[in-house]
Design an enzyme around this catalytic site. Structure first.
Site, PDB file in Angstrom:
ATOM      1  N   CYS A 293      38.211  50.541  38.380  1.00 40.50           N
ATOM      2  CA  CYS A 293      38.557  49.293  39.057  1.00 40.50           C
ATOM      3  C   CYS A 293      37.421  48.268  38.943  1.00 40.50           C
ATOM      4  CB  CYS A 293      38.834  49.613  40.522  1.00 40.50           C
ATOM      5  SG  CYS A 293      38.989  48.148  41.553  1.00 40.50           S
TER       6      CYS A 293
ATOM      7  N   TYR B 148      44.728  39.820  35.368  1.00 40.11           N
ATOM      8  CA  TYR B 148      45.822  40.466  36.113  1.00 40.11           C
ATOM      9  C   TYR B 148      47.050  39.561  36.152  1.00 40.11           C
ATOM     10  CZ  TYR B 148      42.993  44.380  37.679  1.00 40.11           C
ATOM     11  OH  TYR B 148      42.251  45.534  37.710  1.00 40.11           O
TER      12      TYR B 148
HETATM   13  N1  GSH Z   1      41.405  44.898  47.796  1.00 46.16           N
HETATM   14  C1  GSH Z   1      41.535  43.904  46.805  1.00 46.16           C
HETATM   15  C2  GSH Z   1      41.163  44.286  45.394  1.00 46.16           C
HETATM   16  C3  GSH Z   1      40.935  45.692  45.088  1.00 46.16           C
HETATM   17  C4  GSH Z   1      42.039  46.206  44.226  1.00 46.16           C
HETATM   18  O1  GSH Z   1      43.011  45.513  43.906  1.00 46.16           O
HETATM   19  N2  GSH Z   1      41.855  47.440  43.838  1.00 46.16           N
HETATM   20  C5  GSH Z   1      42.881  48.079  43.064  1.00 46.16           C
HETATM   21  C6  GSH Z   1      42.284  48.822  41.902  1.00 46.16           C
HETATM   22  S1  GSH Z   1      41.650  47.764  40.662  1.00 46.16           S
HETATM   23  C7  GSH Z   1      43.564  49.084  43.951  1.00 46.16           C
HETATM   24  O2  GSH Z   1      42.917  49.849  44.639  1.00 46.16           O
HETATM   25  N3  GSH Z   1      44.875  49.084  43.913  1.00 46.16           N
HETATM   26  C8  GSH Z   1      45.673  50.007  44.651  1.00 46.16           C
HETATM   27  C9  GSH Z   1      47.016  49.432  44.961  1.00 46.16           C
HETATM   28  O3  GSH Z   1      47.181  48.226  44.768  1.00 46.16           O
HETATM   29  O4  GSH Z   1      47.873  50.199  45.406  1.00 46.16           O
HETATM   30  C10 GSH Z   1      42.841  43.211  46.802  1.00 46.16           C
HETATM   31  O5  GSH Z   1      43.722  43.602  47.581  1.00 46.16           O
HETATM   32  O6  GSH Z   1      42.993  42.261  46.051  1.00 46.16           O
END
Ligand code: GSH
Length: 318
Positions: free
Chosen positions: A54, A186
């Site tokens: 990540c 993204y």
């Molecule tokens: N917490 C942040 C960014 C962290 C994030 O998106 N991490 C991803 C991995 S790159 C994750 O853990 N995703 C799990 C999910 O969305 O279920 C957000 O919500 O934007």
């Protein structure tokens, strides 16, 4: 209005125009040097849960190492493969079972913090051993708090990654890099309409040209030393040719096609905390095996072969 591209809560969310919408953070307490937030900076109290795949978590891994906080804030790595149950703790190459709570899934940490939690179970997040709960999953705060609130516990002569006199410029660069590059890849990758994909794609490559030009004049993004801005850009650049170029269709140019950006990324890579925290194995297996809506076969490409060894330019870090 948001809608899900599949029934799973783990699928990427898009709006009515097919544009990717990142979920707002929901656990946002802060760790403070003086303890005024209720979460004082203390050695041994906090645990950082990350995925090496990540890019948002990778920032905190780099900063922790740059500042020598490895013995102050413990850390563990989740299995890079995420299914409909979310991030899991297992033993494998470069990842492990949960050393703090014995949880099997990261969701358990979120539900222990708030049984009514309905958001996504994301990395990075910080667990408080005293309060037995998560303090934050808001990645921009995590690195800033390591830099500004843990100063008493940083290694001797740590780099100043967020110097007061450069904060306005760092914040500006971070904001545009976030919008067009960190999150831009993204937006391109998860777009479900041609138009939203092309908008993200165009903004990304305009911004990469802007960065390429900026880095023709200076070694680092802001000032004369490595800062938070370099950490944030690096984690996206490190993934660019391996996953964003193909998997997220960000394929106007590869990173290696930009002389300055590529030399810059490679020089950062040589520096303690940067290259040694990159796991192309976790990165590739995570992206290609987790986003079923983009890569239903879950086949992980064998390439690309990229040589990250130092280039000829005199850009080495002190
Ligand atoms: N917490 C942040 C960014 C962290 C994030 O998106 N991490 C991803 C991995 S790159 C994750 O853990 N995703 C799990 C999910 O969305 O279920 C957000 O919500 O934007």
């Amino acid at each position: 209005m948001t809608t899900s591209t599949s029934v799973s809560q783990f699928a990427a969310k898009t709006n009515v125009d097919g544009a990717f919408v990142r979920q707002a953070y929901t656990i946002r307490d802060r760790i403070t040097a003086d303890g005024s937030s209720g979460f004082p900076a203390e050695p041994g109290r906090y645990h950082l849960y990350v995925s090496l795949a990540c890019p948002w978590a990778h920032r905190s891994v780099i900063v922790r190492r740059l500042l020598g906080l490895e013995d102050v804030v413990s850390m563990s790595v989740v299995d890079p493969i995420r299914d409909e149950r979310g991030w899991a703790f297992r033993d494998g190459p470069g990842y492990s079972i949960d050393p703090v709570n014995g949880f099997h899934f990261l969701s358990e940490a979120y539900l222990a913090t708030d049984p009514d939690y309905t958001g996504r179970y994301t990395v990075p997040c910080i667990w408080d051993r005293v309060g037995n709960r998560l303090v934050t999953n808001n990645y921009p705060d995590i690195t800033i708090d390591f830099e500004t609130q843990f100063t008493a516990y940083q290694r001797t002569d740590p780099p100043d990654l967020y110097p007061i006199e450069l904060r306005d410029e760092i914040d500006f660069v971070n904001a545009v890099v976030y919008e067009d590059v960190n999150n831009g890849v993204y937006k391109a990758g998860f777009a479900t309409t041609q138009q939203s994909y092309e908008e993200a794609f165009d903004a990304l490559f305009v911004r990469l040209d802007w960065l390429e030009e900026r880095l023709s004049r200076q070694r680092f993004l802001v000032g004369d030393e490595v800062t938070e801005a370099d950490v944030r850009l690096f984690t996206t650049l490190a993934r660019f040719d391996a996953v964003y170029y193909g998997h997220f269709k960000c394929n106007l140019r590869r990173l290696v096609d930009y002389p300055n950006l590529w030399a810059y990324a490679r020089d950062l890579y040589q520096h303690l905390g940067f290259g040694d925290t990159v796991s192309f194995d976790h990165i590739k297996r995570h992206y290609y095996c987790t986003h079923g809506q983009i890569n239903p076969t879950r086949i992980v490409p064998k390439g690309p072969a990229i040589d990250w060894s130092p280039g000829p330019q005199p850009r080495s870090l002190s």
